[in-house]
Write a protein that holds these residues in place. Sequence first.
Motif, PDB file in Angstrom:
ATOM      1  N   ARG A   1      12.913  -3.950  13.805  1.00 25.86           N
ATOM      2  CA  ARG A   1      12.208  -3.008  12.930  1.00 25.86           C
ATOM      3  C   ARG A   1      12.958  -1.844  12.766  1.00 25.86           C
TER       4      ARG A   1
ATOM      5  N   CYS B   1      -7.838   8.416  -1.243  1.00 27.95           N
ATOM      6  CA  CYS B   1      -7.451   7.655  -0.270  1.00 27.95           C
ATOM      7  C   CYS B   1      -8.400   7.023   0.798  1.00 27.95           C
TER       8      CYS B   1
ATOM      9  N   ARG C   1      -4.701   9.244  14.361  1.00 28.90           N
ATOM     10  CA  ARG C   1      -5.388   8.251  13.564  1.00 28.90           C
ATOM     11  C   ARG C   1      -4.987   6.943  14.040  1.00 28.90           C
TER      12      ARG C   1
ATOM     13  N   ALA D   1      -6.677  -0.082   1.350  1.00 27.30           N
ATOM     14  CA  ALA D   1      -5.404  -0.309   0.373  1.00 27.30           C
ATOM     15  C   ALA D   1      -5.078  -1.599   0.422  1.00 27.30           C
TER      16      ALA D   1
ATOM     17  N   THR E   1       5.815   9.492   8.774  1.00 30.99           N
ATOM     18  CA  THR E   1       4.620   8.332   8.786  1.00 30.99           C
ATOM     19  C   THR E   1       3.347   9.269   8.705  1.00 30.99           C
ATOM     20  N   GLN E   2       2.284   8.332   7.906  1.00 24.24           N
ATOM     21  CA  GLN E   2       0.911   8.860   7.711  1.00 24.24           C
ATOM     22  C   GLN E   2       0.081   8.991   9.076  1.00 24.24           C
ATOM     23  N   TRP E   3       0.821   7.944  10.194  1.00 21.27           N
ATOM     24  CA  TRP E   3      -0.114   8.029  11.437  1.00 21.27           C
ATOM     25  C   TRP E   3       0.310   8.828  12.451  1.00 21.27           C
TER      26      TRP E   3
ATOM     27  N   GLY F   1      -7.477   4.908   3.070  1.00 21.40           N
ATOM     28  CA  GLY F   1      -6.598   4.351   4.321  1.00 21.40           C
ATOM     29  C   GLY F   1      -5.800   2.842   4.008  1.00 21.40           C
TER      30      GLY F   1
ATOM     31  N   GLN G   1      10.514  -0.276   6.514  1.00 25.03           N
ATOM     32  CA  GLN G   1      10.391  -0.637   7.765  1.00 25.03           C
ATOM     33  C   GLN G   1      10.211  -1.882   7.969  1.00 25.03           C
TER      34      GLN G   1
ATOM     35  N   LYS H   1       5.171   6.176  21.848  1.00 24.66           N
ATOM     36  CA  LYS H   1       4.416   5.185  20.844  1.00 24.66           C
ATOM     37  C   LYS H   1       4.623   3.921  21.165  1.00 24.66           C
TER      38      LYS H   1
ATOM     39  N   PRO I   1       0.994  -1.273   0.008  1.00 24.23           N
ATOM     40  CA  PRO I   1       0.022  -0.082   0.091  1.00 24.23           C
ATOM     41  C   PRO I   1       0.849   1.244   0.030  1.00 24.23           C
ATOM     42  N   CYS I   2       0.675   2.273  -0.999  1.00 29.15           N
ATOM     43  CA  CYS I   2       1.364   3.369  -0.906  1.00 29.15           C
ATOM     44  C   CYS I   2       0.802   4.729  -0.719  1.00 29.15           C
ATOM     45  N   LYS I   3       1.116   5.420  -0.040  1.00 31.11           N
ATOM     46  CA  LYS I   3       0.283   6.743   0.168  1.00 31.11           C
ATOM     47  C   LYS I   3       1.551   7.647   0.297  1.00 31.11           C
TER      48      LYS I   3
ATOM     49  N   ALA J   1       5.689   0.371   2.311  1.00 33.98           N
ATOM     50  CA  ALA J   1       6.465   0.858   1.310  1.00 33.98           C
ATOM     51  C   ALA J   1       7.686   1.574   1.806  1.00 33.98           C
TER      52      ALA J   1
HETATM   53  N1  UDP Z   1      -0.517   3.935   3.853  1.00 35.79           N
HETATM   54  C1  UDP Z   1      -1.554   3.874   3.047  1.00 35.79           C
HETATM   55  N2  UDP Z   1      -2.653   4.851   3.205  1.00 35.79           N
HETATM   56  C2  UDP Z   1      -2.676   5.421   4.316  1.00 35.79           C
HETATM   57  C3  UDP Z   1      -1.529   5.466   5.293  1.00 35.79           C
HETATM   58  C4  UDP Z   1      -0.601   4.565   4.835  1.00 35.79           C
HETATM   59  O1  UDP Z   1      -1.537   3.349   1.974  1.00 35.79           O
HETATM   60  O2  UDP Z   1      -3.667   6.154   4.605  1.00 35.79           O
HETATM   61  C5  UDP Z   1       0.717   3.004   3.644  1.00 35.79           C
HETATM   62  C6  UDP Z   1       1.774   3.904   3.678  1.00 35.79           C
HETATM   63  O3  UDP Z   1       2.339   4.127   2.293  1.00 35.79           O
HETATM   64  C7  UDP Z   1       3.032   2.832   3.797  1.00 35.79           C
HETATM   65  C8  UDP Z   1       2.150   1.940   4.895  1.00 35.79           C
HETATM   66  O4  UDP Z   1       0.646   2.190   4.732  1.00 35.79           O
HETATM   67  O5  UDP Z   1       3.251   1.859   2.905  1.00 35.79           O
HETATM   68  C9  UDP Z   1       2.567   2.090   6.439  1.00 35.79           C
HETATM   69  O6  UDP Z   1       2.170   3.485   6.699  1.00 35.79           O
HETATM   70  P1  UDP Z   1       3.288   4.088   7.650  1.00 35.79           P
HETATM   71  O7  UDP Z   1       4.690   3.929   7.289  1.00 35.79           O
HETATM   72  O8  UDP Z   1       2.805   5.666   7.556  1.00 35.79           O
HETATM   73  O9  UDP Z   1       2.827   3.506   9.112  1.00 35.79           O
HETATM   74  P2  UDP Z   1       3.764   3.138  10.347  1.00 35.79           P
HETATM   75  O10 UDP Z   1       5.018   2.520   9.855  1.00 35.79           O
HETATM   76  O11 UDP Z   1       3.855   4.461  10.927  1.00 35.79           O
HETATM   77  O12 UDP Z   1       2.817   2.265  11.125  1.00 35.79           O
END
Ligand code: UDP
Length: 334
Positions: free
Chosen positions: A204, A78, A218, A84, A212-214, A80, A105, A139, A17-19, A102
């Motif tokens: 990790r 989008c 969220r 995705a 990060t999108q989070w 989420g 991590q 976190k 999933p890519c955002k 993506a």
């Molecule tokens: N992602 C997505 N939609 C969203 C938020 C995140 O597809 O609304 C994807 C993002 O591109 C990445 C994966 O989900 O590939 C994990 O997101 P992120 O690294 O932001 O999360 P974290 O690693 O902080 O849990």
Amino acid sequence: MLSEPPVELVELSVVVPCKNEADNLEHLFERLRQTLDPLGIPYEIICVNDGSQDNTLEKLIAFHRRDPRIKVVNLSRCYGKEIALTAGLDHASGNAVVPIDADLQDPPELIPEMLQQWRQGYQVVYAVRRSRRGESWLKRFTANGFYWLIDQLSQVRIPRNTGDFRLLDRQVVEAVKQLRERTRFMKGIFAWVGYRQTAIFYDRAPRFRGKTQWNYWRLWNLAIEGITSFSSWPLRVWSYIGLAISVPAFLYGLFLIIRTLLFGSDVPGYASLAVMILFLGGIQLISLGVIGEYLGRVFEEVKGRPLYLVDGTFGFETPRPSPALDSVPTQKLG
Ligand code: UDP
Ligand code: MG
């Protein structure tokens, strides 16, 4: 002689999933290629563009032109990460499917080890984070708290410190595809379907590029989603709170009546009012809880999950033995 072009069966699908991940793609595909090419199996990389606002989509399409094994699903907006990911699973055709972030991590280098466990007969191989580098103590603390809470509340056990990075057998993917509920908590869904699961451990890494999108808001919403879709306890708890209030209030009321009868009252009306309010408040909470019980059942039905999933059958006319069990080496079974 006319012949169909050979359809290459895909052994492994990697779902990403890519955002807004434009800066990570180059490196991601490079590392995936370095890991997967030596395995010598046909694979595909399914990238789901989840309404990116940067040039992720353009880049993905360019990558696809260069390497047709990279496939792109472009969502209309989008939705989420959880949705995705679902879209990616729907489009994957491999016998094994690995969702991966993506941002690198989740190290792609783990995939061969996952495949190895899969070939041993496990249908789900999930990767457990041994450490969470590059993540703040807050976190980590909130994540631990969440896992503890959902452990207490939910019927299915959701493995700790496990993201969506895991290998799923085709059979499991088909099972997951049957769960079409709208609020999707993928970790819970993966746990709910069951099947033979095993864990491998890894450290990790911090995010490669980008943010990060989070944010906590969220994450909080994701936690609520997880708890409410895998437990109806929040609906039912009110009965117990109501009982805990109204029973003592009732007893205290009795005590006040007897005391007033014996000794008369000092501040007329006050105690009886307080007892009445508490008692009625408790009764109201109890009835909310009763409604919650029914609402919880409606919620269960509305989710429309299959009652059960069958791993394999033995001894029927058209036997469908579990493919994984089929390939288990005999000494593994003994
Ligand atoms: N992602 C997505 N939609 C969203 C938020 C995140 O597809 O609304 C994807 C993002 O591109 C990445 C994966 O989900 O590939 C994990 O997101 P992120 O690294 O932001 O999360 P974290 O690693 O902080 O849990
Ligand atoms: Mg990340």
